[in-house]
Design an enzyme around this catalytic site. Structure first.
Site, mmCIF file in Angstrom:
data_model
loop_
_atom_site.group_PDB
_atom_site.id
_atom_site.type_symbol
_atom_site.label_atom_id
_atom_site.label_comp_id
_atom_site.label_asym_id
_atom_site.label_seq_id
_atom_site.Cartn_x
_atom_site.Cartn_y
_atom_site.Cartn_z
ATOM 1 N N LEU A 72 42.755 40.795 45.992
ATOM 2 C CA LEU A 72 43.604 41.093 44.848
ATOM 3 C C LEU A 72 44.834 41.818 45.360
ATOM 4 O O LEU A 72 44.761 42.563 46.344
ATOM 5 C CB LEU A 72 42.872 41.988 43.833
ATOM 6 C CG LEU A 72 41.679 41.392 43.082
ATOM 7 C CD1 LEU A 72 41.043 42.471 42.192
ATOM 8 C CD2 LEU A 72 42.089 40.186 42.241
ATOM 9 N N ASP A 73 45.969 41.633 44.691
ATOM 10 C CA ASP A 73 47.173 42.385 45.029
ATOM 11 C C ASP A 73 46.907 43.875 44.925
ATOM 12 O O ASP A 73 46.043 44.320 44.155
ATOM 13 C CB ASP A 73 48.312 42.046 44.065
ATOM 14 C CG ASP A 73 48.860 40.649 44.262
ATOM 15 O OD1 ASP A 73 48.502 40.000 45.264
ATOM 16 O OD2 ASP A 73 49.650 40.212 43.405
ATOM 17 N N ARG A 74 47.676 44.658 45.658
ATOM 18 C CA ARG A 74 47.518 46.112 45.625
ATOM 19 C C ARG A 74 47.546 46.657 44.205
ATOM 20 O O ARG A 74 46.756 47.535 43.841
ATOM 21 C CB ARG A 74 48.628 46.771 46.444
ATOM 22 C CG ARG A 74 48.532 48.296 46.473
ATOM 23 C CD ARG A 74 49.715 48.921 47.175
ATOM 24 N NE ARG A 74 50.935 48.756 46.392
ATOM 25 C CZ ARG A 74 52.141 49.152 46.818
ATOM 26 N NH1 ARG A 74 52.269 49.679 48.022
ATOM 27 N NH2 ARG A 74 53.201 48.995 46.049
#
Length: 284
Positions: A72-74
């Site tokens: 997942l993106d940050r």
């Protein structure tokens, strides 16, 4: 390359107790944890806090810590799957690669669509060589398909000044009592391209609140990205029903979700957030 603009990591590394408290599901093959927004899954080139550094606390009796089955993106929160051993991780990787795992995200967007549901079919390609992770609509790029459904709308609701996404968001065409200021969406990425949901939403004219790459989000501070991996349905075992895991909405999204009609985590879903632990002899 960085997944977002160069911001300092605002979320500290999780302690053993903190990451264990974020386990939503556990069996002999996998874990599903509730990833906090603002914490990258990997250590960056300059170091810093990251989620993987806390995985040793998730061995639960196994000789090695679990590993990521996807990413997942940050700045995205919610359901994140970890494989507990090499064979399980490989199987999970194939399920993600071939689109066998159903993924539902919640987002709050600025403005919003006129319709109540639809599909975005828009190929994506790399923005340029300097911004390796960043994407753009590209007719010669990889196919990218997103299904979406409106779960709620706000009409001229005033939010606190500390949490406003943009003082003058782009409204969608008039509907009902007035122009929609915010829309709560369920997003289903049929394909899994980098930043797909963020680029697809922005390309429709309703960028995700807090998106500082493709939308109007600030470089620093609030609001954070309003994108949450709400639910995964994982057919990990051939002879059993798929595992369905739901992550509670993160605190930073509560105000705008409520403005769009969300009533909080109801009694019917609250039990989902109690970690489900399956005996290892029952999994597989």
């Amino acid at each position: 390359m960085s997944e977002s603009l160069d911001q300092p990591t605002e979320v500290p590394e999780l302690t053993a107790d903190e990451i264990q408290a974020r386990v939503l599901y556990r069996d002999g093959l996998m874990l599903v944890i509730d990833k906090p927004a603002g914490l990258p899954v990997h250590r960056g080139p300059k170091g810093g806090a990251n989620l993987e550094s806390s995985f040793d606390a998730l061995r639960f009796g196994l000789p090695r810590p679990p590993v990521l089955a996807h990413r997942l993106d940050r700045d995205t929160s919610g359901c994140l799957v970890l494989g507990r051993h090499r064979k399980a991780t490989a199987s999970l990787g194939l399920l993600f690669k071939h689109g066998r795992i159903s993924k539902t995200y919640w987002a709050v967007v600025e403005g919003g669509p006129v319709e109540d549901e639809g599909t975005i079919d828009l190929p994506l390609g790399r923005l340029n060589a300097e911004r390796g992770w960043w994407q753009k609509p590209d007719p010669e790029g990889q196919s990218a398909l997103t299904r979406w459904k409106v779960l709620g709308r706000s009409f001229g609701v005033n939010l606190s000044s500390t949490a406003r996404a943009d003082p003058s968001p782009r409204p969608s065409p008039a509907r009902g009592e007035g122009a929609t200021q915010l829309t709560w969406l369920a997003l289903e990425p049929v394909t899994g391209r980098t930043h797909q949901l963020r680029v697809h939403a922005a390309a429709q004219g309703w960028s995700i609140v807090g998106d500082n790459i493709y939308g109007n989000g600030p470089r620093f501070g609030e609001p954070r990205l309003h994108l949450h991996s709400r639910e995964l349905v994982i057919p990990i075992s051939r002879n059993k029903d798929p595992v369905r895991v739901t992550a509670p909405a993160p605190a930073h999204m509560h105000e705008r979700l409520r403005a769009c009609g969300w009533n909080g985590e109801g009694r019917e879903t609250a039990s989902t957030f109690t970690v489900v632990i399956i005996r290892e002899s029952e999994s597989g």
